[in-house]
Design an enzyme around this catalytic site. Structure first.
Site, PDB file in Angstrom:
ATOM      1  N   SER A  95       0.836  -1.200   0.000  1.00 47.95           N
ATOM      2  CA  SER A  95       0.000   0.000   0.000  1.00 47.95           C
ATOM      3  C   SER A  95       0.878   1.261   0.000  1.00 47.95           C
ATOM      4  O   SER A  95       1.630   1.471  -0.952  1.00 47.95           O
ATOM      5  CB  SER A  95      -0.966  -0.073   1.192  1.00 47.95           C
ATOM      6  OG  SER A  95      -1.993   0.848   1.035  1.00 47.95           O
ATOM      7  N   ASP A 146     -10.204  -5.741  -2.599  1.00 41.10           N
ATOM      8  CA  ASP A 146      -9.536  -4.669  -1.854  1.00 41.10           C
ATOM      9  C   ASP A 146     -10.388  -3.420  -1.987  1.00 41.10           C
ATOM     10  O   ASP A 146     -10.594  -2.923  -3.104  1.00 41.10           O
ATOM     11  CB  ASP A 146      -8.133  -4.452  -2.454  1.00 41.10           C
ATOM     12  CG  ASP A 146      -7.285  -3.493  -1.652  1.00 41.10           C
ATOM     13  OD1 ASP A 146      -7.834  -2.489  -1.152  1.00 41.10           O
ATOM     14  OD2 ASP A 146      -6.071  -3.734  -1.552  1.00 41.10           O
ATOM     15  N   HIS A 190      -7.410  -6.068   1.431  1.00 40.67           N
ATOM     16  CA  HIS A 190      -6.203  -5.246   1.602  1.00 40.67           C
ATOM     17  C   HIS A 190      -5.363  -5.693   2.800  1.00 40.67           C
ATOM     18  O   HIS A 190      -4.319  -5.118   3.068  1.00 40.67           O
ATOM     19  CB  HIS A 190      -6.655  -3.787   1.800  1.00 40.67           C
ATOM     20  CG  HIS A 190      -5.585  -2.759   1.610  1.00 40.67           C
ATOM     21  ND1 HIS A 190      -4.933  -2.577   0.417  1.00 40.67           N
ATOM     22  CD2 HIS A 190      -5.046  -1.833   2.460  1.00 40.67           C
ATOM     23  CE1 HIS A 190      -4.049  -1.591   0.538  1.00 40.67           C
ATOM     24  NE2 HIS A 190      -4.091  -1.135   1.770  1.00 40.67           N
TER      25      HIS A 190
HETATM   26  N1  LIG Z   1      -8.869   0.534   7.321  1.00 43.34           N
HETATM   27  C1  LIG Z   1      -7.695   1.163   7.848  1.00 43.34           C
HETATM   28  C2  LIG Z   1      -6.940   1.808   6.726  1.00 43.34           C
HETATM   29  C3  LIG Z   1      -5.521   1.602   6.939  1.00 43.34           C
HETATM   30  C4  LIG Z   1      -5.062   0.268   6.424  1.00 43.34           C
HETATM   31  O1  LIG Z   1      -5.793  -0.538   5.827  1.00 43.34           O
HETATM   32  N2  LIG Z   1      -3.826   0.047   6.674  1.00 43.34           N
HETATM   33  C5  LIG Z   1      -3.176  -1.084   6.082  1.00 43.34           C
HETATM   34  C6  LIG Z   1      -2.022  -0.546   5.273  1.00 43.34           C
HETATM   35  S1  LIG Z   1      -2.592   0.682   4.108  1.00 43.34           S
HETATM   36  C7  LIG Z   1      -2.614  -2.009   7.145  1.00 43.34           C
HETATM   37  O2  LIG Z   1      -1.743  -2.783   6.857  1.00 43.34           O
HETATM   38  N3  LIG Z   1      -3.098  -1.912   8.397  1.00 43.34           N
HETATM   39  C8  LIG Z   1      -2.543  -2.626   9.517  1.00 43.34           C
HETATM   40  C9  LIG Z   1      -2.850  -4.092   9.618  1.00 43.34           C
HETATM   41  O3  LIG Z   1      -3.744  -4.594   8.910  1.00 43.34           O
HETATM   42  O4  LIG Z   1      -2.168  -4.768  10.407  1.00 43.34           O
HETATM   43  C10 LIG Z   1      -8.085   2.211   8.861  1.00 43.34           C
HETATM   44  O5  LIG Z   1      -9.095   2.862   8.613  1.00 43.34           O
HETATM   45  O6  LIG Z   1      -7.324   2.371   9.841  1.00 43.34           O
END
Ligand SMILES: N[C@@H](CCC(=O)N[C@@H](CS)C(=O)NCC(=O)O)C(=O)O
Length: 281
Positions: A149, A225, A258
């Site tokens: 991402s 995603d 995602h």
């Molecule tokens: N849905 C998340 C958006 C952020 C997101 O999806 N982050 C991804 C990277 S862009 C991630 O890896 N999050 C941490 C995880 O899943 O451990 C939010 O609103 O906080």
């Protein structure tokens, strides 16, 4: 350098390391997996993994399922944090997840109050490679880079701007054209200001349009995603690579989202793809 934690895994060692960073004027924490071959004293190739919004080094370390493949192929796997941290490091004024802490976007900020600490470009391209090269059994002539991402954006832009440094480049669900999507416009505007010429150096599609090249890229993205249409826009990378003659393997993986459930599913394939290129010549 302070070893925060150390655990034997897959015959190698998973470390979490903290150090004072001159680039970001803050303490920084990263994780590094040393495969069994490196533990035996052999210099091994390095794969960099740049993480996405809201992440620290810990997300991929704990949920990425990277160690078995790294042990098999003898790869050192380094996962930096995604922003500076600590007292006095400014955050998004509203505390939003997509700017400030956990959202450094791999740029050197020029705008106040971010310019002092938010220097993630210098951190991941200069300071951390120097540290890893000097402190661990890393063969810095054999480096690959990947990310997820916002970190996929980081991996693509870092590789495009360092011709010859990386033998392999891949990404999971990358932001490919930050200048054209809300996450990127907010971050590049906030860190670099409104001069869009400065943004182009941190936009993979714009860099390719402006002549930057890598030989080949592997990208996986899930068709479920929720960010694919508004933030990731893989078709823009597809178009720019086709025009530029870059060998892009873009795989739209049916039903994947995602999350780290998606990333961990394809992690071993990415690491094998890196390992094949890192062992050549
Ligand atoms: N849905 C998340 C958006 C952020 C997101 O999806 N982050 C991804 C990277 S862009 C991630 O890896 N999050 C941490 C995880 O899943 O451990 C939010 O609103 O906080």
């Amino acid at each position: 350098m302070e070893i925060v934690s150390e655990n034997k895994a897959h015959g190698g060692r998973q470390l979490v390391v903290k150090h004072a960073s001159a680039a970001t004027s803050s303490d920084m924490t990263f994780s590094i997996f040393l495969p069994p071959q490196a533990e035996a004293g052999e210099k091994r190739p390095v794969v960099w993994y740049l993480s996405g919004l809201t992440c620290t080094h810990a997300n991929v370390t704990e949920k990425g399922e990277c160690r078995a493949a790294c042990a098999e192929h003898g790869l050192i796997f380094v996962a930096p944090d995604t922003s500076p941290r600590g007292d006095g490091v400014p955050d998004d004024p509203q505390g939003a997840y997509d700017f400030g802490l956990g959202a450094g976007f791999y740029v050197d900020a020029t705008q106040e109050p971010y310019a002092r600490n938010y220097r993630m470009w210098t951190y991941v391209t200069e300071e951390l490679p120097q540290l890893v090269g000097s402190e661990f059994a890393a063969d810095m002539t054999r480096q690959g880079i990947t990310g997820h991402s916002m970190g996929g954006h980081g991996a693509l832009t870092v590789a495009l701007r360092h011709p010859g440094r990386f033998r392999s480049v891949s990404a999971f669900a990358p932001i490919v054209a930050p200048s054209q999507v809300p996450w990127g416009q907010k971050a590049l505007g906030g860190y670099l200001g409104e001069d869009r010429a400065a943004w182009r150096k941190h936009d993979a599609v714009a860099l390719i349009e402006d002549g930057a090249r890598v030989d080949e890229i592997l990208v996986d993205v899930g068709t479920s995603d929720t960010f694919i249409e508004n933030e990731l826009r893989p078709e823009l990378l597809e178009q720019s690579c086709a025009k530029a003659g870059i060998d892009l393997t873009l795989r739209r993986q049916p039903g994947y989202d995602h999350s780290y459930y998606f990333i961990s599913t394809f992690m071993a394939e990415h690491l094998r793809w890196h390992a094949e290129r890192l062992k050549r010549g």
